[in-house]
Design a protein around this motif. Structure first.
Motif, PDB file in Angstrom:
ATOM      1  N   THR A   1       0.736   3.800  -4.858  1.00 43.64           N
ATOM      2  CA  THR A   1      -0.582   4.157  -5.538  1.00 43.64           C
ATOM      3  C   THR A   1      -0.768   3.787  -6.922  1.00 43.64           C
ATOM      4  O   THR A   1       0.408   3.243  -7.607  1.00 43.64           O
TER       5      THR A   1
ATOM      6  N   SER B   1       2.573   3.590   8.240  1.00 50.20           N
ATOM      7  CA  SER B   1       2.276   4.304   6.993  1.00 50.20           C
ATOM      8  C   SER B   1       1.181   3.328   6.140  1.00 50.20           C
ATOM      9  O   SER B   1       0.302   3.941   5.735  1.00 50.20           O
TER      10      SER B   1
ATOM     11  N   ALA C   1      -4.650   8.232   1.727  1.00 50.05           N
ATOM     12  CA  ALA C   1      -3.734   8.855   1.040  1.00 50.05           C
ATOM     13  C   ALA C   1      -3.836   8.611  -0.290  1.00 50.05           C
ATOM     14  O   ALA C   1      -3.461   9.575  -1.161  1.00 50.05           O
ATOM     15  N   ARG C   2      -4.354   7.563  -0.763  1.00 48.80           N
ATOM     16  CA  ARG C   2      -4.433   7.304  -1.928  1.00 48.80           C
ATOM     17  C   ARG C   2      -5.468   7.963  -2.727  1.00 48.80           C
ATOM     18  O   ARG C   2      -5.227   8.620  -3.691  1.00 48.80           O
TER      19      ARG C   2
ATOM     20  N   PHE D   1      -6.008  10.937  -2.074  1.00 52.99           N
ATOM     21  CA  PHE D   1      -5.825  12.171  -2.126  1.00 52.99           C
ATOM     22  C   PHE D   1      -4.853  12.259  -3.136  1.00 52.99           C
ATOM     23  O   PHE D   1      -4.682  13.475  -3.868  1.00 52.99           O
ATOM     24  N   LEU D   2      -3.928  11.354  -3.635  1.00 60.38           N
ATOM     25  CA  LEU D   2      -2.989  11.441  -4.824  1.00 60.38           C
ATOM     26  C   LEU D   2      -3.565  10.837  -5.943  1.00 60.38           C
ATOM     27  O   LEU D   2      -2.909  11.274  -6.857  1.00 60.38           O
ATOM     28  N   ALA D   3      -4.235  10.293  -5.988  1.00 63.25           N
ATOM     29  CA  ALA D   3      -4.672   9.648  -7.169  1.00 63.25           C
ATOM     30  C   ALA D   3      -5.203  10.343  -8.365  1.00 63.25           C
ATOM     31  O   ALA D   3      -5.076   9.992  -9.324  1.00 63.25           O
TER      32      ALA D   3
ATOM     33  N   ALA E   1      -1.582   5.308  -9.288  1.00 60.19           N
ATOM     34  CA  ALA E   1      -0.956   6.129 -10.167  1.00 60.19           C
ATOM     35  C   ALA E   1       0.465   6.000 -10.082  1.00 60.19           C
ATOM     36  O   ALA E   1       1.239   6.863 -10.868  1.00 60.19           O
TER      37      ALA E   1
ATOM     38  N   ALA F   1      -3.118   4.189   4.255  1.00 56.68           N
ATOM     39  CA  ALA F   1      -2.750   4.144   2.784  1.00 56.68           C
ATOM     40  C   ALA F   1      -4.044   4.483   2.071  1.00 56.68           C
ATOM     41  O   ALA F   1      -4.013   5.326   1.317  1.00 56.68           O
TER      42      ALA F   1
ATOM     43  N   ARG G   1      -2.173  17.448  -6.047  1.00 57.55           N
ATOM     44  CA  ARG G   1      -1.514  17.314  -4.853  1.00 57.55           C
ATOM     45  C   ARG G   1      -1.252  18.768  -4.385  1.00 57.55           C
ATOM     46  O   ARG G   1      -0.878  18.893  -3.075  1.00 57.55           O
ATOM     47  N   PHE G   2      -1.145  19.832  -5.224  1.00 54.12           N
ATOM     48  CA  PHE G   2      -0.581  20.949  -4.694  1.00 54.12           C
ATOM     49  C   PHE G   2      -1.808  22.089  -4.558  1.00 54.12           C
ATOM     50  O   PHE G   2      -2.033  22.978  -5.355  1.00 54.12           O
TER      51      PHE G   2
ATOM     52  N   GLY H   1      -2.303  23.802  -2.408  1.00 50.04           N
ATOM     53  CA  GLY H   1      -1.503  25.216  -1.826  1.00 50.04           C
ATOM     54  C   GLY H   1      -1.292  26.175  -2.992  1.00 50.04           C
ATOM     55  O   GLY H   1      -0.578  27.138  -2.865  1.00 50.04           O
TER      56      GLY H   1
ATOM     57  N   TYR I   1       2.479   6.747  -7.406  1.00 47.70           N
ATOM     58  CA  TYR I   1       3.457   7.976  -6.430  1.00 47.70           C
ATOM     59  C   TYR I   1       3.862   6.967  -5.238  1.00 47.70           C
ATOM     60  O   TYR I   1       2.983   5.870  -4.882  1.00 47.70           O
TER      61      TYR I   1
ATOM     62  N   LEU J   1       3.883   6.828  -1.549  1.00 43.40           N
ATOM     63  CA  LEU J   1       3.026   7.543  -0.378  1.00 43.40           C
ATOM     64  C   LEU J   1       3.939   8.330   0.528  1.00 43.40           C
ATOM     65  O   LEU J   1       4.853   7.803   0.770  1.00 43.40           O
TER      66      LEU J   1
ATOM     67  N   GLY K   1      -4.174  12.906 -10.185  1.00 43.68           N
ATOM     68  CA  GLY K   1      -3.344  13.619 -10.803  1.00 43.68           C
ATOM     69  C   GLY K   1      -2.288  14.332 -10.126  1.00 43.68           C
ATOM     70  O   GLY K   1      -2.609  14.865  -9.100  1.00 43.68           O
ATOM     71  N   SER K   2      -1.144  14.942 -10.808  1.00 43.01           N
ATOM     72  CA  SER K   2      -0.007  15.493 -10.083  1.00 43.01           C
ATOM     73  C   SER K   2      -0.458  16.793  -9.629  1.00 43.01           C
ATOM     74  O   SER K   2      -0.142  16.964  -8.245  1.00 43.01           O
ATOM     75  N   ASP K   3      -1.322  17.568 -10.218  1.00 43.12           N
ATOM     76  CA  ASP K   3      -1.551  18.951  -9.830  1.00 43.12           C
ATOM     77  C   ASP K   3      -2.273  18.910  -8.589  1.00 43.12           C
ATOM     78  O   ASP K   3      -2.426  19.919  -7.811  1.00 43.12           O
TER      79      ASP K   3
ATOM     80  N   GLY L   1       0.835  -1.139   0.000  1.00 49.31           N
ATOM     81  CA  GLY L   1      -0.080   0.139   0.141  1.00 49.31           C
ATOM     82  C   GLY L   1       1.054   1.268   0.023  1.00 49.31           C
ATOM     83  O   GLY L   1       0.321   2.450   0.130  1.00 49.31           O
TER      84      GLY L   1
ATOM     85  N   GLN M   1       3.178  21.662  -0.037  1.00 49.36           N
ATOM     86  CA  GLN M   1       1.752  22.470  -0.244  1.00 49.36           C
ATOM     87  C   GLN M   1       1.533  22.955  -1.675  1.00 49.36           C
ATOM     88  O   GLN M   1       0.586  22.728  -2.451  1.00 49.36           O
ATOM     89  N   THR M   2       2.844  23.492  -2.245  1.00 52.37           N
ATOM     90  CA  THR M   2       2.738  24.339  -3.495  1.00 52.37           C
ATOM     91  C   THR M   2       3.467  23.429  -4.495  1.00 52.37           C
ATOM     92  O   THR M   2       3.267  23.963  -5.774  1.00 52.37           O
TER      93      THR M   2
END
Lengths: 602, 209
Positions: A46, B12, B19-20, B22-24, A48, B16, B30-31, B33, A50, A52, B26-28, A43, A302-303
């Motif tokens: 992901t 961690s 987090a998955r 949150f991330l799945a 995609a 998972a 993630r940001f 902020g 990444y 984690l 696409g890259s942008d 786990g 964050q950015t």
């Protein structure tokens, strides 16, 4: 009581986590290379692709942003090719034409006349424009606004030849300070590192100039001694090969170079020709001679944007590694010999680089070191690693002829957890557990077309210049830290004060000592390279029996250097090249004049 | 792999699913902020808005009252410090004179105590008067935790915890900065006063040096 660097109280367990942070990250990345399926099952990866975010990845960021425990955002390594910097092309002429006196009326910021423009008139002219540009460092990170030379970072590679003087017109077209995005002072001075350059063209730290102005730098491309010990020719044994250029703005070099203002400048001659069928038969440039810029950086989780820790006054360590401006790229090579040029642009980390074979338990592949700080060694030395502090360079030759179809990694195995320097005592991480910087994929086809020499058969490049002349003076410099301040002989950088004056065309002996406790300092002295006579009264190791322009000064060390100061006059700096130490006053201004002084502890 | 690492990996893994998602996407994504202004992000990271007390007894907020829209200098000191603090303070008095009318109008000077339990507003006032400190320069005390937080956020720390325990190791540096421009530098408090004033001018009016 335990606290993180931002002052919050943390549990003992959290404190230990912070210490383990960098190590964890390395392990994750190494694991991702070898065990993607296992990670996915656990786990940690992901769909995609990444990795984690793993709790405690960064000591500095972890507790700041509770919802994102990671430091820099994790990205997939080795998905993009190694960028190769473009070769800088000349222009036919400059308008207004270059002149000896500063052309203040036309916007030139130079303050002193050219001392050698008419002796060595430039044959090629270049414009170099410092400006902001939107740059991709990795497809999974947003575009970054970097400060660049000519729109690329690292900047274009200058390819110079001895005997062909050049002039570079350097423009400051950076955006105003209000658009700096969090760090960087748009006030610059470009230093050609290790150039045998007259003072007014050296990019002296205090010769900075502002937006809208420009400066002409005259690079004679002559051998040291040409106007003194070896009139008319210079000393061939002082030949330089691998130089680099970077911003040197006093007080802001760390921010400005971190933001992108670095590049390579190569110098060829009749022996180091760039053509493997002639001279020393070193692999041909650019096809088989590849300059690499190593840098460690932090990106805001964050950015996703490049982040500079303005209030770190010790030394900044990044957790994301870039080669030639790209995060962990790959390079496809043919099964033959290559010359790699390695440069560490900091801001603070020391690298010990290995070529790692992960398929063979992380074994270190031997290679040939041929140059130290861009100066060819007396002859090639076979090694399994090469260490570079900030600003140091090594040139190496790697033979892939027996490795068709294999894969290797350039790996930093030196453990460093603070800005002080590498962990003490030095810790080398096991093969594959360090920072994997670049993946090298060797073509499956044999390449019979290699005209470069086997470094094992090269018996001599250049012998070392003579160090027997009696020094005119022996000067001692104590590098110290007291009450949070970095000092040299108890004093601090001040552009207005020349601390000592060397008599032109003499030799000197300098003794560098480190009293700063745990701190380590890569010390850079401008103008002529030096030779290390001793480290703690012992001869230096084989790869340091060479000409150097940066010498690593480790804890409690005493290093003796031999120097010559020839051909030009004027002001130069001398400083720690951990750019954070440098910006916080571990630098001094000295001069060369026809009549110098004999101040032994300036 | 050491056992502690394996445990952390498993820990961690339990997170998972969150987090998955949150991330799945696409890259942008993630940001989140990415739309925040750099200045606001800079404030979040470095400038806690804690309340301090001036040597004149006035309560002030660190960001809102002391930093926002201003060019400032910041150093740490304590009144019982015998050697380096008095010399540094004397240097800064000269710097204040060199900067002249700018201080209190364009540039604000702050000296924060790292010994707030002893350095009361009255003690700081006494100290400021002893050195003939002019207007536009505040000495600041407050809660121990708040000053410790500021000391660390602003980097007046030593990476070696043993060295860090010695208060005298945090008093030699002067930071200077332009808050709206996010331009910050630092220099030794024992540098020549003329040089310190010069460095401050780099961020006061960038582009004019």
């Amino acid at each position: 009581m335990y606290r993180n660097v931002f002052g919050e109280k943390v549990s003992r367990a959290r404190f230990k986590e912070m210490l383990a942070a960098m190590e964890n990250r390395r392990e994750l990345i190494a694991a991702a290379l070898m065990n993607r399926r296992d990670l996915f099952k656990m786990g940690l990866l992901t769909s995609a692709g990444y990795l984690l975010a793993k709790r405690g990845l960064s000591a500095r960021w972890g507790s700041l942003i509770p919802e994102m425990q990671a430091a820099s955002p994790t990205v997939n390594p080795f998905v993009q090719p190694l960028p190769i910097m473009p070769i800088k092309q000349p222009v036919s002429s400059l308008s207004p034409a270059p002149q000896v006196q500063p052309n203040t009326a036309a916007g030139e910021a130079r303050t002193r006349p050219h001392q050698a423009l008419t002796i060595f008139p430039p044959q090629k002219f270049f414009t170099l424009i410092q400006r902001a540009a939107q740059i991709s460092v990795h497809p999974q990170l947003p575009l970054q606004t970097l400060w660049t030379f000519d729109g690329v970072s690292p900047g274009p590679t200058f390819v110079s030849r001895y005997g062909v003087p050049i002039l570079v017109r350097n423009f400051n077209q950076l955006p105003p300070a209000s658009q700096n995005g969090g760090f960087g002072l748009p006030s610059v001075t470009t230093h050609l590192h290790n150039g045998h350059t007259p003072s007014e063209s050296d990019g002296f730290a205090c010769d900075f100039f502002e937006i809208g102005h420009w400066t002409d730098h005259h690079y004679p491309n002559v051998l040291a001694g040409i106007l003194s010990t070896h009139p008319g020719t210079g000393d061939i044994n002082e030949s330089l090969s691998t130089l680099w250029y970077h911003d040197h703005r006093v007080g802001f070099t760390a921010q400005n170079t971190y933001k992108g203002l670095v590049g390579y400048h190569l110098l060829f001659n009749q022996f180091d020709t760039g053509d493997e069928t002639t001279g020393f038969h070193l692999p041909s440039f650019p096809q088989f001679d590849i300059p690499m810029v190593f840098a460690d950086r932090v990106f805001d989780p964050q950015t996703g944007l490049l982040s500079f820790d303005t209030f770190n006054l010790d030394g900044i360590l990044g957790d994301t590694f870039l080669v030639n401006g790209a995060v962990q790229p790959f390079l496809q090579v043919q099964a033959r010999r290559y010359r790699f040029r390695w440069l560490n642009v900091g801001p603070s980390r020391f690298f010990q680089l290995f070529i790692t074979d992960l398929q063979n338990n992380g074994a270190a592949v031997p290679f040939w070191m041929i140059a130290n700080d861009g100066n060819l060694l007396p002859k090639p030395v076979q090694v399994t690693s090469a260490t570079i502090g900030v600003a140091e360079r090594v040139d190496v030759v790697v033979d892939f002829s027996q490795a068709a179809g294999q894969t290797f990694y350039i790996e930093n195995r030196l453990k460093q957890t603070t800005g002080l320097g590498p962990d003490d005592p030095a810790v080398l991480l096991p093969g594959g557990k360090g920072n994997l910087l670049l993946k090298i994929i060797v073509s499956g086809n044999q390449n019979g077309n290699d005209n470069s020499a086997d470094p094992g058969n090269i018996s001599q490049f250049y012998p070392l210049p003579d160090t027997t002349p009696t020094p005119a003076v022996t000067r001692t410099f104590k590098f110290d830290r007291l009450n949070g301040m970095f000092s040299i002989n108890g004093q601090f950088m001040d552009c207005e004060t020349a601390r000592f004056t060397v008599t032109q065309n003499t030799a000197e002996r300098w003794i560098l000592t480190n009293l700063s406790g745990d701190w380590q300092h890569p010390i850079h002295i401008h103008l002529e390279e030096h030779q290390i006579l001793s480290r703690n009264r012992m001869p230096p190791p084989t790869v340091e029996v060479s000409r150097k322009d940066v010498t690593r000064l480790r804890q409690n060390e005493r290093i003796e250097l031999f120097f010559r100061f020839r051909d030009w006059t004027g002001r130069y700096p001398f400083h720690c090249h951990n750019t954070v130490h440098e910006d916080h006053a571990m630098m001094l201004r000295w001069e060369i004049q026809p009549q110098g002084d004999t101040n032994r502890t300036p | 792999m050491p056992s502690i690492t394996r445990r952390s990996l498993l820990a961690s893994a339990a997170l998972a699913p969150f987090a998955r998602s949150f991330l799945a996407s696409g890259s942008d994504s993630r940001f989140s902020g990415a739309t925040i202004s750099p200045r606001e992000r800079f404030r979040q990271l470095h400038f806690p808005n804690v309340t301090l007390t001036t040597h004149e007894g006035k309560a002030v907020r660190f960001y809102d009252d002391l930093l926002k829209d201003k060019v400032v200098t910041i150093n740490f000191m304590y009144t019982s410090c015998a050697e380096v603090c008095p010399v540094t303070t004397a240097h800064l008095v000269k710097v204040q004179k060199l900067l002249g009318e700018q201080v209190g109008r364009d540039i604000f000077m702050y000296s924060l105590t790292i010994d707030p339990n002893h350095d009361t507003p009255a003690a700081l006032k006494n100290y400021a008067e002893k050195f003939h400190v002019g207007p536009g320069w505040l000495f600041l005390t407050g809660k121990d935790d708040h000053l410790e937080l500021l000391r660390r956020k602003l980097g007046f720390v030593d990476p070696n915890p043993e060295v860090d325990k010695d208060r005298a190791n945090h008093i030699g540096t002067l930071e200077y900065g332009n808050e709206p421009l996010m331009l910050w530098g630092a220099c030794p408090g024992l540098a020549h006063p003329e040089w310190i004033a010069k460095e401050i001018s780099w961020v006061t009016r960038p582009g004019t040096n």
